[in-house]
Design a protein around this motif. Sequence first.
Motif, PDB file in Angstrom:
ATOM      1  N   ARG A 261       0.843  -1.200   0.000  1.00 10.59           N
ATOM      2  CA  ARG A 261       0.000   0.000   0.000  1.00 10.59           C
ATOM      3  C   ARG A 261       0.872   1.240   0.000  1.00 10.59           C
ATOM      4  O   ARG A 261       2.038   1.198   0.411  1.00 10.59           O
ATOM      5  N   VAL A 262       0.297   2.354  -0.411  1.00  9.09           N
ATOM      6  CA  VAL A 262       0.998   3.636  -0.432  1.00  9.09           C
ATOM      7  C   VAL A 262       0.999   4.231   0.978  1.00  9.09           C
ATOM      8  O   VAL A 262      -0.059   4.370   1.597  1.00  9.09           O
ATOM      9  N   ALA A 263       2.180   4.584   1.464  1.00 11.41           N
ATOM     10  CA  ALA A 263       2.304   5.195   2.785  1.00 11.41           C
ATOM     11  C   ALA A 263       2.438   6.705   2.719  1.00 11.41           C
ATOM     12  O   ALA A 263       2.055   7.407   3.660  1.00 11.41           O
ATOM     13  N   ALA A 264       2.987   7.233   1.614  1.00  9.58           N
ATOM     14  CA  ALA A 264       3.147   8.681   1.477  1.00  9.58           C
ATOM     15  C   ALA A 264       3.330   9.045   0.013  1.00  9.58           C
ATOM     16  O   ALA A 264       4.032   8.350  -0.723  1.00  9.58           O
ATOM     17  N   VAL A 265       2.679  10.128  -0.394  1.00 10.21           N
ATOM     18  CA  VAL A 265       2.842  10.678  -1.740  1.00 10.21           C
ATOM     19  C   VAL A 265       3.812  11.855  -1.637  1.00 10.21           C
ATOM     20  O   VAL A 265       3.630  12.753  -0.811  1.00 10.21           O
ATOM     21  N   LEU A 266       4.829  11.854  -2.494  1.00  5.41           N
ATOM     22  CA  LEU A 266       5.889  12.867  -2.462  1.00  5.41           C
ATOM     23  C   LEU A 266       5.825  13.763  -3.697  1.00  5.41           C
ATOM     24  O   LEU A 266       5.013  13.562  -4.596  1.00  5.41           O
ATOM     25  N   ASP A 267       6.709  14.768  -3.713  1.00  2.61           N
ATOM     26  CA  ASP A 267       6.967  15.607  -4.897  1.00  2.61           C
ATOM     27  C   ASP A 267       5.717  16.309  -5.424  1.00  2.61           C
ATOM     28  O   ASP A 267       5.231  16.034  -6.526  1.00  2.61           O
ATOM     29  N   TRP A 268       5.254  17.290  -4.661  1.00  2.00           N
ATOM     30  CA  TRP A 268       4.020  18.013  -4.986  1.00  2.00           C
ATOM     31  C   TRP A 268       4.266  19.325  -5.731  1.00  2.00           C
ATOM     32  O   TRP A 268       3.369  20.154  -5.827  1.00  2.00           O
ATOM     33  N   GLU A 269       5.453  19.535  -6.258  1.00  4.23           N
ATOM     34  CA  GLU A 269       5.803  20.836  -6.821  1.00  4.23           C
ATOM     35  C   GLU A 269       4.936  21.242  -8.017  1.00  4.23           C
ATOM     36  O   GLU A 269       4.743  22.430  -8.281  1.00  4.23           O
ATOM     37  N   LEU A 270       4.397  20.271  -8.755  1.00  5.04           N
ATOM     38  CA  LEU A 270       3.602  20.584  -9.952  1.00  5.04           C
ATOM     39  C   LEU A 270       2.105  20.580  -9.699  1.00  5.04           C
ATOM     40  O   LEU A 270       1.318  20.859 -10.609  1.00  5.04           O
ATOM     41  N   ALA A 271       1.683  20.260  -8.481  1.00  7.64           N
ATOM     42  CA  ALA A 271       0.256  20.110  -8.183  1.00  7.64           C
ATOM     43  C   ALA A 271      -0.518  21.392  -8.465  1.00  7.64           C
ATOM     44  O   ALA A 271      -0.015  22.504  -8.272  1.00  7.64           O
ATOM     45  N   THR A 272      -1.761  21.218  -8.932  1.00 12.60           N
ATOM     46  CA  THR A 272      -2.601  22.359  -9.253  1.00 12.60           C
ATOM     47  C   THR A 272      -4.060  21.906  -9.259  1.00 12.60           C
ATOM     48  O   THR A 272      -4.365  20.764  -8.921  1.00 12.60           O
ATOM     49  N   LEU A 273      -4.948  22.792  -9.643  1.00 13.59           N
ATOM     50  CA  LEU A 273      -6.349  22.432  -9.856  1.00 13.59           C
ATOM     51  C   LEU A 273      -6.571  22.237 -11.342  1.00 13.59           C
ATOM     52  O   LEU A 273      -6.205  23.106 -12.150  1.00 13.59           O
ATOM     53  N   GLY A 274      -7.150  21.111 -11.718  1.00 10.96           N
ATOM     54  CA  GLY A 274      -7.342  20.848 -13.138  1.00 10.96           C
ATOM     55  C   GLY A 274      -8.158  19.598 -13.366  1.00 10.96           C
ATOM     56  O   GLY A 274      -8.875  19.126 -12.479  1.00 10.96           O
ATOM     57  N   ASP A 275      -8.010  19.031 -14.552  1.00 11.41           N
ATOM     58  CA  ASP A 275      -8.767  17.857 -14.953  1.00 11.41           C
ATOM     59  C   ASP A 275      -8.147  16.614 -14.323  1.00 11.41           C
ATOM     60  O   ASP A 275      -6.988  16.280 -14.596  1.00 11.41           O
ATOM     61  N   PRO A 276      -8.892  15.869 -13.497  1.00 14.42           N
ATOM     62  CA  PRO A 276      -8.307  14.704 -12.834  1.00 14.42           C
ATOM     63  C   PRO A 276      -7.838  13.616 -13.779  1.00 14.42           C
ATOM     64  O   PRO A 276      -6.936  12.831 -13.431  1.00 14.42           O
ATOM     65  N   LEU A 277      -8.396  13.551 -14.989  1.00 10.89           N
ATOM     66  CA  LEU A 277      -7.955  12.515 -15.923  1.00 10.89           C
ATOM     67  C   LEU A 277      -6.504  12.718 -16.364  1.00 10.89           C
ATOM     68  O   LEU A 277      -5.860  11.775 -16.837  1.00 10.89           O
ATOM     69  N   LEU A 278      -5.984  13.939 -16.187  1.00 16.56           N
ATOM     70  CA  LEU A 278      -4.575  14.147 -16.513  1.00 16.56           C
ATOM     71  C   LEU A 278      -3.683  13.290 -15.623  1.00 16.56           C
ATOM     72  O   LEU A 278      -2.676  12.743 -16.074  1.00 16.56           O
ATOM     73  N   ASP A 279      -4.047  13.148 -14.346  1.00 20.09           N
ATOM     74  CA  ASP A 279      -3.233  12.351 -13.432  1.00 20.09           C
ATOM     75  C   ASP A 279      -3.230  10.870 -13.803  1.00 20.09           C
ATOM     76  O   ASP A 279      -2.178  10.220 -13.761  1.00 20.09           O
ATOM     77  N   ILE A 280      -4.384  10.324 -14.145  1.00 21.92           N
ATOM     78  CA  ILE A 280      -4.411   8.903 -14.497  1.00 21.92           C
ATOM     79  C   ILE A 280      -3.736   8.692 -15.845  1.00 21.92           C
ATOM     80  O   ILE A 280      -3.027   7.703 -16.065  1.00 21.92           O
TER      81      ILE A 280
END
Length: 346
Positions: free
Chosen positions: A220-239
């Motif tokens: 399982r995932v314990a921590a998500v790292l590297d948030w420098e590019l995070a923004t508000l947008g279309d969630p399908l971009l992440d998948i």
Amino acid sequence: MAWDWTPETTEALRRFLTGHGIVSGPITTRPVGDGHSNLTFLVSDGARRVIVRRPPPPPIPPGANDMLREARLLTALHPTAVPVPRVLAVAERDEVLDVPFYVMSYAPGPVVTARTPAPLDTPRQRREIGESLVDTLAELHEVDWRAAGLERIGRPEGFNRRHLRRMRRLIADDSGAAPAEFAEIDAWLDQHTPPESGAALIHCDFRIGNLVLAPEAPGRVAAVLDWELATLGDPLLDIGYLLATVPEPGRAPNPTAELGAAMLEDGYPSRTELAERYAARTGRDVGALSWYTTLALWKLAVLYEYSRRRVLDGIGDPYYADPALVGRFLDDARRSAGLTPATARP
């Protein structure tokens, strides 16, 4: 990595951390991660370990590598279901170093790249890791970003077309046109741009190498790292981006998929299975997912080309100097779009 701690900066860091009650006594520092963007260090006083994140050495492109923004994001996400480290302290520019940085809690566990370590190295555990990747991404996209106070970090309306234009500008000529080797994919993306599937907080670099896994089963995932590019947008971009970074059997991986070679091991879900789980978990229509995967690959090619040009100007990371890295992303983007890869043309 072109920067490391000196005796003087190490002592300044020790004083800062001591003043915040984070360490007591002498400290050691060790770089972790690939070091091609923000720099990450494991810092320890022998009894406690923490992580320090700072930007790369100047010059830094405008708006990039914003450590204070990243720290604010992590602080806002900590009370949510998304597993993130806890921010322990933030240093402004010239408070300790000539750049800002932040200190976060250390998440014990592996970051998987070339292989999956024991006891997670069984088909069942690998399957659970892959499913946890998707479930964690779904949790992120369900965050109430307004309630979290994150409504100012991006503009979700018109995100897809605006994002495409913004990335193009990084490498466009004076007339605004993309370079010749980018033009075919650029035109395809422009012609097929879908309306946004919704508005969500998106990571923009969500892949197995940016996650810490829990060290024990179940996977399982314990921590998500590297948030420098995070923004508000279309969630399908992440998948779409996640799928672009998953290597496929029998096909040479692009440079980012190469960093997740472990996902070729028996048990990890395929790209199709990952997409299907995301659709089932979120209820979102993934029928246009090829556009988002193509955009992710094209975007990686753009960023690598931009970084390659910085190397030629004498101010970039030498890792990006090889133009073949850009070509591998572009070939993958053409496949994703249903176009003929350049390397397959007569």
